[in-house]
Design an enzyme around this catalytic site. Structure first.
Site, PDB file in Angstrom:
ATOM      1  CG  ASP A 122      -0.401   0.182   2.524  1.00 59.60           C
ATOM      2  OD1 ASP A 122       0.846   0.325   2.617  1.00 59.60           O
ATOM      3  OD2 ASP A 122      -1.156   0.224   3.514  1.00 59.60           O
ATOM      4  CG  HIS A 131       7.943 -29.602   8.284  1.00 63.60           C
ATOM      5  ND1 HIS A 131       7.683 -29.242   9.580  1.00 63.60           N
ATOM      6  CD2 HIS A 131       9.252 -29.974   8.244  1.00 63.60           C
ATOM      7  CE1 HIS A 131       8.794 -29.359  10.305  1.00 63.60           C
ATOM      8  NE2 HIS A 131       9.754 -29.813   9.509  1.00 63.60           N
ATOM      9  CB  CYS A 184       0.574  -2.685   4.578  1.00 63.04           C
ATOM     10  SG  CYS A 184       0.280  -3.797   5.959  1.00 63.04           S
ATOM     11  CB  THR A 195       1.705  -3.430  10.801  1.00 66.39           C
ATOM     12  OG1 THR A 195       0.523  -3.827  10.086  1.00 66.39           O
ATOM     13  CG2 THR A 195       1.437  -2.172  11.600  1.00 66.39           C
ATOM     14  CG  HIS A 202       9.495 -26.017   9.829  1.00 66.54           C
ATOM     15  ND1 HIS A 202       9.670 -26.102  11.195  1.00 66.54           N
ATOM     16  CD2 HIS A 202      10.583 -26.602   9.283  1.00 66.54           C
ATOM     17  CE1 HIS A 202      10.830 -26.710  11.469  1.00 66.54           C
ATOM     18  NE2 HIS A 202      11.404 -27.021  10.319  1.00 66.54           N
TER      19      HIS A 202
HETATM   20  C1  RB5 Z   1      -2.164   2.403   6.607  1.00 71.19           C
HETATM   21  O1  RB5 Z   1      -2.203   3.564   7.371  1.00 71.19           O
HETATM   22  C2  RB5 Z   1      -1.963   1.187   7.500  1.00 71.19           C
HETATM   23  O2  RB5 Z   1      -3.131   0.916   8.208  1.00 71.19           O
HETATM   24  C3  RB5 Z   1      -1.533  -0.010   6.682  1.00 71.19           C
HETATM   25  O3  RB5 Z   1      -0.371   0.305   5.988  1.00 71.19           O
HETATM   26  C4  RB5 Z   1      -1.227  -1.276   7.445  1.00 71.19           C
HETATM   27  O4  RB5 Z   1      -0.334  -1.052   8.479  1.00 71.19           O
HETATM   28  C5  RB5 Z   1      -2.380  -2.090   7.854  1.00 71.19           C
HETATM   29  O5  RB5 Z   1      -2.248  -3.199   8.383  1.00 71.19           O
END
Ligand code: RB5
Length: 149
Positions: free
Chosen positions: A12, A137, A69, A71, A102
């Site tokens: 993203d 596995h 993204c 996180t 695995h």
């Molecule tokens: C975008 O602000 C953020 O929510 C996205 O990049 C991500 O971390 C979502 O899991």
């Protein structure tokens, strides 16, 4: 080139520079990179990009995928909704190696707001240089693929 060295990349808006760095890094290793964007930093919806990348892997067009993204978590959750996709979020090389060895993961997810460039490239290298071990596995991976209510 066959799908064996074809890899799809997507993210993203939160991870565009890191995605482009990874694309350059792995292209230099001989991977055919299918970077499906986005190219511009406007706010966008990570499920759309995660699932588009996942479909490229599930269809066999690409052997593996790397998605990002902020996180790595949301886009991973979206990708795992596509049948046949096994995607894990990793922030270290050990975990990236193990999800291949695995869990036969076919996609790696990274959090661009979690890890820096050096750690991200180390994690990618571990993921791409490890094969599935099979054996016991494989039984467990088959169980993952069984949908339960
Ligand atoms: C975008 O602000 C953020 O929510 C996205 O990049 C991500 O971390 C979502 O899991």
């Amino acid at each position: 080139m066959t799908a064996s060295k074809r890899i799809v990349l997507s993210s993203d808006h939160a991870a565009i520079p890191l995605r482009q760095t990874i694309a350059t890094h792995i292209a230099a290793q001989g991977w055919e990179v299918v970077d499906i964007g986005p190219a511009t930093p406007e706010s966008t919806h990570y499920p759309r990009h995660g699932q588009e990348a996942a479909r490229r892997v599930a269809s066999g067009d690409c052997r593996l995928g790397i998605i990002l993204c902020g996180t790595g978590q949301g886009i991973m959750m979206a990708a795992n909704k596509v049948a046949g996709i096994r995607c894990g979020v990793c922030s270290d090389a050990f975990s990236a190696r193990m999800i291949r060895a695995h869990n036969d993961a076919n996609m790696l997810s990274l959090g661009a707001r979690v890890i820096g460039e050096g750690l991200a490239l180390d994690t990618v290298d571990a993921f791409l240089s490890t094969d599935f071990e099979g054996g016991r596995h494989a039984t467990r991976v088959d169980m993952i693929e069984t949908t339960v209510d």
